[in-house]
Scaffold this active site. Structure first.
Site, PDB file in Angstrom:
ATOM      1  N   LYS A  44      32.717  36.621  44.109  1.00 59.49           N
ATOM      2  CA  LYS A  44      33.345  34.662  44.295  1.00 59.49           C
ATOM      3  C   LYS A  44      34.527  34.537  45.844  1.00 59.49           C
ATOM      4  O   LYS A  44      33.792  33.860  46.336  1.00 59.49           O
ATOM      5  CB  LYS A  44      33.375  33.926  43.571  1.00 59.49           C
ATOM      6  CG  LYS A  44      32.055  33.274  42.695  1.00 59.49           C
ATOM      7  CD  LYS A  44      31.142  32.511  43.514  1.00 59.49           C
ATOM      8  CE  LYS A  44      30.228  32.109  42.468  1.00 59.49           C
ATOM      9  NZ  LYS A  44      29.456  30.933  42.623  1.00 59.49           N
ATOM     10  N   SER A 295      26.744  41.533  40.250  1.00 60.84           N
ATOM     11  CA  SER A 295      27.864  40.260  40.805  1.00 60.84           C
ATOM     12  C   SER A 295      29.261  39.696  40.236  1.00 60.84           C
ATOM     13  O   SER A 295      29.995  39.443  41.289  1.00 60.84           O
ATOM     14  CB  SER A 295      27.367  38.741  41.054  1.00 60.84           C
ATOM     15  OG  SER A 295      26.857  38.808  39.736  1.00 60.84           O
TER      16      SER A 295
END
Length: 319
Positions: A44, A295
């Site tokens: 992110k 991720s």
């Protein structure tokens, strides 16, 4: 690839690792992009950093606002602090204290409000209108998507022979950026999106298999527990993503345990979802080089017993 140049030296170029055990298990070469080792513990920070880098001086002066219960909050906080921009992050009152402290530790002001993300998001939108600060959306933003695209650019630099990419989907910011960039660099590459079967908003919208707007989502992959598809990201998914599949909670849990026990790698539920998709398909697809994005790695360690129980491990045995 302007975002790729901009973020060099700002974010980590995370390793692309392979595992002989995993290769044998699925019958092909697998390369894991370890974004769980990224700054703030998740990809992110890429999208947040690129978004903040594109602010004008006047926009930077007014600061940024975001809503998040986890990884996006930390990414925005770090990106804003690095540029000297004031950041205010709205988080649900139920957010684990560790995530609140981490976000504050990166320099943001945290406002705890509401029972769920939706209420925190609403409060953030109201504050944005009042203050004029720039809202940094976790996925529905072209600059954020461009920042996430740098994951694919790095993967294809590190291993140009990748034939398939497995990518988790929540709101779609990561897969939109990754699929667009990958197809520009290598049009023949096959992009597979993976969602939790307990939060399949994009899958449902794409294949007309169920409600596009979910009333509730409950999954161990909380980082991708999104109730409806992104408005900006969905057209990109339709155009550039080849397939979207879903995985069960037990499959996500097994992928998490595999990474922890065999690879000594801690990955959160959302971070293991793409690997769960690859393991589900296993040898059913023709052999080839597959890339999978891990991720994020921001997992509450107290949940490990629950994950182990949920996995109900079919023992993974390699001859």
């Amino acid at each position: 690839m302007d975002a790729h140049k901009t973020l060099q030296g700002v974010v980590h170029r995370t390793p692309l690792k392979t595992s002989e055990t995993l290769n044998q298990l699925v019958g092909r070469q697998v390369f894991m992009k370890t974004e769980n080792q990224q700054k703030t513990g998740a990809f992110k920070v890429r999208g947040a950093s690129y978004k903040v880098s594109q602010l004008t001086k006047e926009e930077a002066r007014r600061g940024v606002i975001a809503a998040s219960a986890g990884n996006h909050a930390q990414g925005v906080a770090l990106a804003a602090t690095k540029r000297g921009v004031e950041a205010k992050i709205f988080m649900p009152e139920s957010t684990p204290q560790a995530k609140v402290q981490a976000t504050e530790g990166y320099g943001a002001k945290v406002v705890l409000t509401g029972e769920s993300f939706q209420e925190a998001y609403q409060a953030a939108c109201e504050e944005q209108k009042r203050s004029g600060a720039t809202f940094v959306h976790p996925f529905d933003d072209h600059d954020v998507m461009a920042g996430q695209a740098t994951v694919a650019v790095e993967m294809l630099e590190q291993q140009p022979d990748l034939e398939t990419l497995y990518v988790p989907i929540g709101g779609g910011g990561l897969i939109s950026g990754v699929a667009f960039a990958a197809k520009q660099l290598k049009p023949s590459i096959h992009v597979v999106g993976v969602q939790s079967a307990e939060a399949p908003s994009t899958y449902n919208a794409l294949y007309k298999r169920g409600p596009e707007k979910l009333t509730s989502v409950s999954t161990i992959a909380d980082g991708i527990a999104v109730k409806e598809k992104g408005k900006v990201t969905f057209p990109c998914i339709q155009k550039y993503v080849d397939r979207v599949i879903t995985v069960e909670e037990s499959e996500i849990a097994r992928a998490m345990l595999f990474l922890l026990e065999r690879e000594k790698t801690l990955v959160e539920g959302a971070g293991a979802t793409a690997l769960a998709g690859l393991m589900q398909e296993g040898v059913s697809l023709s052999a080839g080089n597959s890339g999978v994005i891990l991720s994020g790695g921001n997992m509450d360690l107290t949940r490990i017993p629950m994950i182990r129980k949920l996995a109900n491990p079919k023992k993974i045995v390699i001859a």
